[in-house]
Design a protein around this motif. Structure first.
Motif, PDB file in Angstrom:
ATOM      1  N   ALA A   1       0.836  -1.178   0.097  1.00 43.43           N
ATOM      2  CA  ALA A   1       0.085  -0.020  -0.002  1.00 43.43           C
ATOM      3  C   ALA A   1       0.895   1.293  -0.016  1.00 43.43           C
ATOM      4  O   ALA A   1       0.684   2.050  -0.771  1.00 43.43           O
ATOM      5  CB  ALA A   1      -0.793   0.001   1.238  1.00 43.43           C
ATOM      6  N   ILE A   2       1.923   1.319   0.745  1.00 38.48           N
ATOM      7  CA  ILE A   2       2.632   2.376   0.877  1.00 38.48           C
ATOM      8  C   ILE A   2       3.384   2.626  -0.422  1.00 38.48           C
ATOM      9  O   ILE A   2       3.447   3.667  -0.950  1.00 38.48           O
ATOM     10  CB  ILE A   2       3.735   2.253   2.010  1.00 38.48           C
ATOM     11  CG1 ILE A   2       3.220   2.310   3.282  1.00 38.48           C
ATOM     12  CG2 ILE A   2       4.967   3.297   1.804  1.00 38.48           C
ATOM     13  CD1 ILE A   2       4.095   1.714   4.527  1.00 38.48           C
ATOM     14  N   ALA A   3       3.797   1.394  -1.050  1.00 34.78           N
ATOM     15  CA  ALA A   3       4.439   1.431  -2.295  1.00 34.78           C
ATOM     16  C   ALA A   3       3.436   2.489  -3.587  1.00 34.78           C
ATOM     17  O   ALA A   3       3.922   3.176  -4.325  1.00 34.78           O
ATOM     18  CB  ALA A   3       4.819   0.439  -3.050  1.00 34.78           C
ATOM     19  N   ASP A   4       2.542   1.904  -3.467  1.00 34.56           N
ATOM     20  CA  ASP A   4       1.502   2.511  -4.368  1.00 34.56           C
ATOM     21  C   ASP A   4       0.925   3.916  -3.928  1.00 34.56           C
ATOM     22  O   ASP A   4       1.064   4.800  -5.066  1.00 34.56           O
ATOM     23  CB  ASP A   4      -0.060   1.647  -4.266  1.00 34.56           C
ATOM     24  CG  ASP A   4       0.046   0.740  -5.170  1.00 34.56           C
ATOM     25  OD1 ASP A   4       1.120   0.433  -6.032  1.00 34.56           O
ATOM     26  OD2 ASP A   4      -1.026  -0.339  -5.266  1.00 34.56           O
ATOM     27  N   PHE A   5       0.931   4.155  -2.692  1.00 36.54           N
ATOM     28  CA  PHE A   5       0.613   5.647  -2.286  1.00 36.54           C
ATOM     29  C   PHE A   5       1.781   6.469  -2.564  1.00 36.54           C
ATOM     30  O   PHE A   5       1.665   7.739  -3.163  1.00 36.54           O
ATOM     31  CB  PHE A   5       0.152   5.761  -0.835  1.00 36.54           C
ATOM     32  CG  PHE A   5      -0.985   5.113  -0.464  1.00 36.54           C
ATOM     33  CD1 PHE A   5      -2.186   5.357  -1.080  1.00 36.54           C
ATOM     34  CD2 PHE A   5      -1.213   4.602   0.704  1.00 36.54           C
ATOM     35  CE1 PHE A   5      -3.410   4.576  -0.967  1.00 36.54           C
ATOM     36  CE2 PHE A   5      -2.211   3.945   1.059  1.00 36.54           C
ATOM     37  CZ  PHE A   5      -3.208   3.904   0.214  1.00 36.54           C
ATOM     38  N   THR A   6       2.933   6.026  -2.433  1.00 41.09           N
ATOM     39  CA  THR A   6       4.160   6.719  -2.872  1.00 41.09           C
ATOM     40  C   THR A   6       4.199   7.050  -4.351  1.00 41.09           C
ATOM     41  O   THR A   6       4.659   8.067  -4.745  1.00 41.09           O
ATOM     42  CB  THR A   6       5.532   5.977  -2.361  1.00 41.09           C
ATOM     43  OG1 THR A   6       5.477   5.676  -1.195  1.00 41.09           O
ATOM     44  CG2 THR A   6       6.755   6.867  -2.605  1.00 41.09           C
ATOM     45  N   ARG A   7       3.922   5.856  -5.111  1.00 39.57           N
ATOM     46  CA  ARG A   7       3.854   6.109  -6.591  1.00 39.57           C
ATOM     47  C   ARG A   7       2.766   7.193  -7.027  1.00 39.57           C
ATOM     48  O   ARG A   7       3.105   8.257  -7.555  1.00 39.57           O
ATOM     49  CB  ARG A   7       3.617   4.871  -7.242  1.00 39.57           C
ATOM     50  CG  ARG A   7       3.552   4.873  -8.806  1.00 39.57           C
ATOM     51  CD  ARG A   7       4.957   5.175  -9.417  1.00 39.57           C
ATOM     52  NE  ARG A   7       4.781   5.174 -10.658  1.00 39.57           N
ATOM     53  CZ  ARG A   7       5.703   5.979 -11.686  1.00 39.57           C
ATOM     54  NH1 ARG A   7       6.621   6.588 -11.148  1.00 39.57           N
ATOM     55  NH2 ARG A   7       5.428   5.658 -12.928  1.00 39.57           N
ATOM     56  N   ALA A   8       1.817   7.431  -6.402  1.00 41.23           N
ATOM     57  CA  ALA A   8       0.675   8.171  -6.573  1.00 41.23           C
ATOM     58  C   ALA A   8       1.261   9.614  -6.331  1.00 41.23           C
ATOM     59  O   ALA A   8       0.902  10.535  -7.234  1.00 41.23           O
ATOM     60  CB  ALA A   8      -0.739   8.050  -5.976  1.00 41.23           C
ATOM     61  N   LEU A   9       1.907   9.911  -5.229  1.00 42.77           N
ATOM     62  CA  LEU A   9       2.424  11.052  -4.729  1.00 42.77           C
ATOM     63  C   LEU A   9       3.402  11.796  -5.739  1.00 42.77           C
ATOM     64  O   LEU A   9       3.422  12.724  -6.246  1.00 42.77           O
ATOM     65  CB  LEU A   9       2.914  11.034  -3.489  1.00 42.77           C
ATOM     66  CG  LEU A   9       1.761  11.050  -2.049  1.00 42.77           C
ATOM     67  CD1 LEU A   9       2.492  10.619  -1.063  1.00 42.77           C
ATOM     68  CD2 LEU A   9       1.056  12.367  -1.911  1.00 42.77           C
ATOM     69  N   HIS A  10       4.201  10.781  -6.081  1.00 41.57           N
ATOM     70  CA  HIS A  10       5.330  11.134  -7.093  1.00 41.57           C
ATOM     71  C   HIS A  10       4.946  11.536  -8.470  1.00 41.57           C
ATOM     72  O   HIS A  10       5.047  12.516  -9.009  1.00 41.57           O
ATOM     73  CB  HIS A  10       6.276   9.927  -7.314  1.00 41.57           C
ATOM     74  CG  HIS A  10       7.198  10.109  -8.592  1.00 41.57           C
ATOM     75  ND1 HIS A  10       8.386  10.940  -8.379  1.00 41.57           N
ATOM     76  CD2 HIS A  10       7.426   9.608  -9.676  1.00 41.57           C
ATOM     77  CE1 HIS A  10       9.016  10.793  -9.485  1.00 41.57           C
ATOM     78  NE2 HIS A  10       8.458  10.125 -10.371  1.00 41.57           N
ATOM     79  N   LEU A  11       3.845  10.808  -8.875  1.00 41.68           N
ATOM     80  CA  LEU A  11       3.184  11.156 -10.291  1.00 41.68           C
ATOM     81  C   LEU A  11       2.441  12.529 -10.237  1.00 41.68           C
ATOM     82  O   LEU A  11       2.282  13.174 -11.165  1.00 41.68           O
ATOM     83  CB  LEU A  11       2.185   9.947 -10.771  1.00 41.68           C
ATOM     84  CG  LEU A  11       2.878   8.670 -11.234  1.00 41.68           C
ATOM     85  CD1 LEU A  11       1.870   7.769 -11.517  1.00 41.68           C
ATOM     86  CD2 LEU A  11       3.737   8.908 -12.437  1.00 41.68           C
ATOM     87  N   GLU A  12       1.787  12.647  -9.155  1.00 40.92           N
ATOM     88  CA  GLU A  12       0.789  13.849  -9.180  1.00 40.92           C
ATOM     89  C   GLU A  12       1.705  15.171  -8.429  1.00 40.92           C
ATOM     90  O   GLU A  12       1.395  16.308  -8.910  1.00 40.92           O
ATOM     91  CB  GLU A  12      -0.238  13.582  -8.212  1.00 40.92           C
ATOM     92  CG  GLU A  12      -1.449  14.636  -8.103  1.00 40.92           C
ATOM     93  CD  GLU A  12      -2.667  14.145  -7.622  1.00 40.92           C
ATOM     94  OE1 GLU A  12      -3.559  14.846  -7.552  1.00 40.92           O
ATOM     95  OE2 GLU A  12      -3.032  13.037  -6.892  1.00 40.92           O
TER      96      GLU A  12
END
Length: 286
Positions: free
Chosen positions: A272-283
């Motif tokens: 979950a952390i990896a996905d949220f981190t990826r979302a924050l990076h992209l946005e």
């Protein structure tokens, strides 16, 4: 080969063929090849407004916005009342979030060609950028009046309603679009999303299943179906769809957020952390 010594008639003839070939290159998304042909055509015949406009359009499509503006400026010096060049420059300004300038171009273009749908749609987009939503809706309504038999006309207004969180109105427009074209994948996908937002999960699932049946690579439909399945308690099915959506689009921010929420609910916190981190990076570039 140097063609600078051509006679005027030969230069005109060569430039004409180059412009024509550029149109086909552009249709095949070979924009750099089109730009090369148009650059030579402009060198041969600098006062051809169409060549400048076409090259500007190529630059716009590959997001070289300043180069596009420069070319449209040259085109409009030669043909100040070209609705096409004005509309295309308006689209470029919109892409650059220069909405006031975009709106000025669209309104000028519409005095010359008042019923051109793509220019009207550009005006609506600029109005949305300026947060003038009611005016944007009015423009979409005019497009429908002009093209009520076109599925996209209804679809486009439905999308605006949905962006305004007016889901019932959006569903009505998508339904009109689908009456005209029952296999319109984007309308099925967006109606499915709208139905999900008002908790009509069975209907949403039916629309999204149909969209994916028609187009298995419909990324947005896969992501939305994943969210619906999660709401219906099928986390395994939800993750399968979201995994597929992300595999198709590695920058699908919303899918990373939804998958992260599901993984969190399953106590798979590292993932979950990896996905949220990826979302924050992209946005946000974190």
């Amino acid at each position: 080969m140097d063609h600078s010594g051509l006679s005027e008639a030969a230069a005109q003839s060569r430039a004409s063929v180059l412009r024509s070939r550029a149109v086909s290159y552009n249709a095949l998304l070979r924009h750099d090849a089109a730009i090369a042909d148009l650059t030579e055509a402009i060198a041969l015949v600098p006062d051809d407004a169409r060549a400048w406009r076409l090259r500007g359009e190529c630059h716009r499509l590959i997001k070289r916005y300043q180069a596009a503006l420069d070319d449209f400026e040259e085109s409009l010096k030669l043909e100040p009342d070209s609705a096409y060049a004005l509309g295309s420059r308006g689209q470029t300004y919109t892409a650059m979030e220069r909405y006031e300038e975009a709106l000025e171009d669209f309104e000028h273009a519409l005095t010359l060609s008042p019923e051109t749908s793509w220019i009207l749609e550009g005006k609506a987009e600029a109005l949305v950028g300026l947060d003038r939503m009611d005016e944007a809706l009015a423009v979409h309504t005019k497009i429908i009046e002009l093209n009520e038999d076109q599925p996209y006309s209804w679809f486009a207004r439905g999308e605006l309603y949905q962006d305004m969180n007016l889901y019932a109105e959006a569903i009505d427009d998508y339904t009109k679009s689908l009456e005209l074209d029952p296999d319109y994948v984007r309308a099925l996908s967006r109606r499915g999303e709208a139905l999900r937002m008002i908790d009509r999960y069975d209907e949403a699932l039916a629309d999204l299943n149909r969209a994916i049946e028609l187009k298995p690579t419909a990324t947005r439909a896969l992501g939305s179906r994943g969210a619906v399945l999660s709401e219906m308690g099928d986390n395994e099915g939800a993750l399968k769809d979201l995994n597929a959506a992300i595999e198709l689009d590695q920058e699908y921010i919303w899918a990373f957020k939804v998958r992260g929420e599901i993984l969190q609910d399953l106590d798979r916190h590292e993932e979950a952390i990896a996905d949220f981190t990826r979302a924050l990076h992209l946005e946000f570039g974190d």
